[in-house]
Design a protein around this motif. Structure first.
Motif, PDB file in Angstrom:
ATOM      1  N   SER A  53       5.183 -12.899  -4.157  1.00 23.46           N
ATOM      2  CA  SER A  53       4.959 -11.689  -4.707  1.00 23.46           C
ATOM      3  C   SER A  53       6.337 -11.083  -5.292  1.00 23.46           C
ATOM      4  O   SER A  53       7.363 -11.182  -4.768  1.00 23.46           O
ATOM      5  N   TYR A  54       6.038 -10.478  -6.481  1.00 23.45           N
ATOM      6  CA  TYR A  54       7.348  -9.734  -7.169  1.00 23.45           C
ATOM      7  C   TYR A  54       7.006  -8.490  -7.142  1.00 23.45           C
ATOM      8  O   TYR A  54       5.751  -7.830  -7.412  1.00 23.45           O
ATOM      9  N   THR A  55       8.012  -7.581  -7.020  1.00 24.52           N
ATOM     10  CA  THR A  55       7.888  -6.319  -6.681  1.00 24.52           C
ATOM     11  C   THR A  55       7.081  -5.549  -7.921  1.00 24.52           C
ATOM     12  O   THR A  55       6.223  -4.737  -7.585  1.00 24.52           O
ATOM     13  N   ILE A  56       7.584  -6.151  -8.999  1.00 25.96           N
ATOM     14  CA  ILE A  56       6.958  -5.364 -10.204  1.00 25.96           C
ATOM     15  C   ILE A  56       5.309  -5.595 -10.311  1.00 25.96           C
ATOM     16  O   ILE A  56       4.622  -4.749 -10.955  1.00 25.96           O
TER      17      ILE A  56
ATOM     18  N   VAL B 227       4.579  -5.069   4.149  1.00 23.57           N
ATOM     19  CA  VAL B 227       4.895  -6.348   5.060  1.00 23.57           C
ATOM     20  C   VAL B 227       4.764  -7.281   4.022  1.00 23.57           C
ATOM     21  O   VAL B 227       3.997  -7.653   3.408  1.00 23.57           O
ATOM     22  N   SER B 228       6.078  -8.149   3.874  1.00 23.64           N
ATOM     23  CA  SER B 228       6.069  -9.477   2.842  1.00 23.64           C
ATOM     24  C   SER B 228       5.493 -10.590   3.559  1.00 23.64           C
ATOM     25  O   SER B 228       5.790 -10.881   4.652  1.00 23.64           O
ATOM     26  N   PRO B 229       4.430 -11.131   2.936  1.00 25.52           N
ATOM     27  CA  PRO B 229       3.933 -12.282   3.473  1.00 25.52           C
ATOM     28  C   PRO B 229       4.816 -13.649   3.268  1.00 25.52           C
ATOM     29  O   PRO B 229       5.844 -13.445   2.609  1.00 25.52           O
ATOM     30  N   GLN B 230       4.488 -14.564   4.222  1.00 23.96           N
ATOM     31  CA  GLN B 230       5.276 -15.821   4.007  1.00 23.96           C
ATOM     32  C   GLN B 230       5.069 -16.312   2.828  1.00 23.96           C
ATOM     33  O   GLN B 230       4.144 -16.380   2.135  1.00 23.96           O
TER      34      GLN B 230
ATOM     35  N   PHE C 140      -0.468  -9.335   1.169  1.00 24.14           N
ATOM     36  CA  PHE C 140      -1.065 -10.438   1.604  1.00 24.14           C
ATOM     37  C   PHE C 140      -2.107 -11.200   0.803  1.00 24.14           C
ATOM     38  O   PHE C 140      -2.308 -12.200   0.737  1.00 24.14           O
ATOM     39  N   GLY C 141      -2.700 -10.419  -0.140  1.00 23.00           N
ATOM     40  CA  GLY C 141      -3.768 -10.883  -0.780  1.00 23.00           C
ATOM     41  C   GLY C 141      -3.470 -10.993  -2.267  1.00 23.00           C
ATOM     42  O   GLY C 141      -4.239 -11.331  -3.162  1.00 23.00           O
ATOM     43  N   LEU C 142      -2.133 -10.831  -2.685  1.00 22.97           N
ATOM     44  CA  LEU C 142      -1.773 -11.005  -3.829  1.00 22.97           C
ATOM     45  C   LEU C 142      -1.112 -12.443  -4.070  1.00 22.97           C
ATOM     46  O   LEU C 142      -0.698 -12.909  -3.197  1.00 22.97           O
ATOM     47  N   PRO C 143      -0.803 -12.899  -5.516  1.00 21.56           N
ATOM     48  CA  PRO C 143      -0.491 -14.025  -5.534  1.00 21.56           C
ATOM     49  C   PRO C 143       1.069 -14.419  -5.033  1.00 21.56           C
ATOM     50  O   PRO C 143       1.679 -13.431  -5.103  1.00 21.56           O
ATOM     51  N   LYS C 144       1.112 -15.345  -4.625  1.00 18.30           N
ATOM     52  CA  LYS C 144       2.653 -15.588  -3.869  1.00 18.30           C
ATOM     53  C   LYS C 144       3.646 -16.621  -4.647  1.00 18.30           C
ATOM     54  O   LYS C 144       2.940 -17.547  -5.127  1.00 18.30           O
TER      55      LYS C 144
ATOM     56  N   PRO D 135      19.508  -6.310 -10.892  1.00 18.67           N
ATOM     57  CA  PRO D 135      19.305  -7.081 -12.211  1.00 18.67           C
ATOM     58  C   PRO D 135      19.014  -8.501 -12.065  1.00 18.67           C
ATOM     59  O   PRO D 135      18.577  -8.912 -13.168  1.00 18.67           O
ATOM     60  N   ARG D 136      18.783  -9.011 -10.843  1.00 17.22           N
ATOM     61  CA  ARG D 136      18.087 -10.193 -10.899  1.00 17.22           C
ATOM     62  C   ARG D 136      16.684 -10.333 -10.442  1.00 17.22           C
ATOM     63  O   ARG D 136      16.093 -11.517 -10.268  1.00 17.22           O
ATOM     64  N   TRP D 137      16.268  -9.205 -10.351  1.00 15.82           N
ATOM     65  CA  TRP D 137      14.797  -9.073 -10.030  1.00 15.82           C
ATOM     66  C   TRP D 137      14.042  -9.244 -11.244  1.00 15.82           C
ATOM     67  O   TRP D 137      14.361  -9.122 -12.373  1.00 15.82           O
ATOM     68  N   LYS D 138      12.682  -9.900 -11.073  1.00 18.84           N
ATOM     69  CA  LYS D 138      11.794 -10.024 -12.374  1.00 18.84           C
ATOM     70  C   LYS D 138      11.542  -8.641 -13.063  1.00 18.84           C
ATOM     71  O   LYS D 138      11.183  -7.555 -12.311  1.00 18.84           O
ATOM     72  N   HIS D 139      11.649  -8.740 -14.371  1.00 23.73           N
ATOM     73  CA  HIS D 139      11.293  -7.556 -15.159  1.00 23.73           C
ATOM     74  C   HIS D 139      12.144  -6.226 -14.611  1.00 23.73           C
ATOM     75  O   HIS D 139      11.540  -5.058 -14.463  1.00 23.73           O
ATOM     76  N   TYR D 140      13.403  -6.327 -14.257  1.00 21.65           N
ATOM     77  CA  TYR D 140      13.876  -5.119 -13.409  1.00 21.65           C
ATOM     78  C   TYR D 140      14.273  -3.865 -14.410  1.00 21.65           C
ATOM     79  O   TYR D 140      14.123  -2.759 -14.187  1.00 21.65           O
TER      80      TYR D 140
END
Ligand code: ATP
Length: 193
Positions: A85-88, A40-43, A79-83, A116-121
């Motif tokens: 959040s990037y998938t990588i 679940v992606s956080p706000q 929820f607990g990661l820096p926001k 190809p627009r995602w961080k460090h894809y």
């Protein structure tokens, strides 16, 4: 030891609906994956969205949708990661936390087009496998042929969370569009109304 193959299915799940559950269950039962975690992606604090229900409400709905299915799991890992959040980054964190699991990304072929627009894809494609499911009018582009990408034909529902929220706002029934337990919960609360 053969590592457990865990598919990660990311989404806002605002709210979770049967279109999501069909994909999660298909991936967990008809591909080499052992489990699927619905993350679940956080706000995003930088992009508050009025229609986005609170993080723990959305997580709770996903838990209700999954019930006691042993192959599916609701994850609040972001929820607990820096926001934002990037998938990588989420993948790196999960790898560290679960060194004996092999994580695979699940996405629709529409997302492959925009990867190809995602961080460090490039790193993502080098280090992780992607199980994509075909969506209408999206072939997946050039990445569909990448050695770490596999394309599956899962049954598709033409359904969005936007539509479910609209029904709820208008006092219309969403029975059968969301899992029964989610429907019952939504009836008892004022979420999305
Ligand atoms: P919204 O209408 O609020 O944008 P959504 O229904 O698209 O929401 P998300 O939480 O954004 O839901 O979806 C999570 C993931 O599931 C995304 O990758 C999305 O592309 C995919 N998805 C959404 N609806 C369907 C569907 N009916 N069938 C297959 N995949 C879907």
């Amino acid at each position: 030891m053969i590592p457990k193959q865990i598919g990660l299915f990311f989404g806002s799940f605002n709210p979770v609906h049967v279109g999501h559950m069909i994909i999660a269950n298909y991936m967990a039962t008809q591909t080499p994956l052992d489990e699927v975690w619905m993350v679940v992606s956080p706000q995003n604090p930088l992009k508050p969205k009025a229609t986005l229900a609170r993080d723990y409400d959305r997580l709770h709905l996903v838990q209700l949708a999954i019930g006691d299915n042993p192959r599916l799991r609701a994850s609040d890992i972001e929820f607990g990661l820096p926001k934002p959040s990037y998938t990588i980054d989420t993948l790196a964190y999960l790898r560290e936390k679960h060194p004996h699991a092999a994580f695979v990304l699940i996405m629709g072929s529409d997302n492959l087009d925009t990867l190809p627009r995602w961080k460090h894809y490039e790193l993502l494609l080098r280090d992780y496998r992607i199980f994509a499911y075909k969506r209408p009018n999206h072939s997946g582009g050039d990445l569909a042929g990448h050695p770490n990408v596999r394309i599956f034909e899962a049954p598709l529902m033409f359904l969005s969370a936007t539509y479910i929220r609209k029904c709820l706002r208008q006092g219309k029934s969403v029975q059968y569009l969301v899992p029964d337990a989610v429907f019952e919960y939504l009836q008892q609360t004022s979420l999305y109304r």
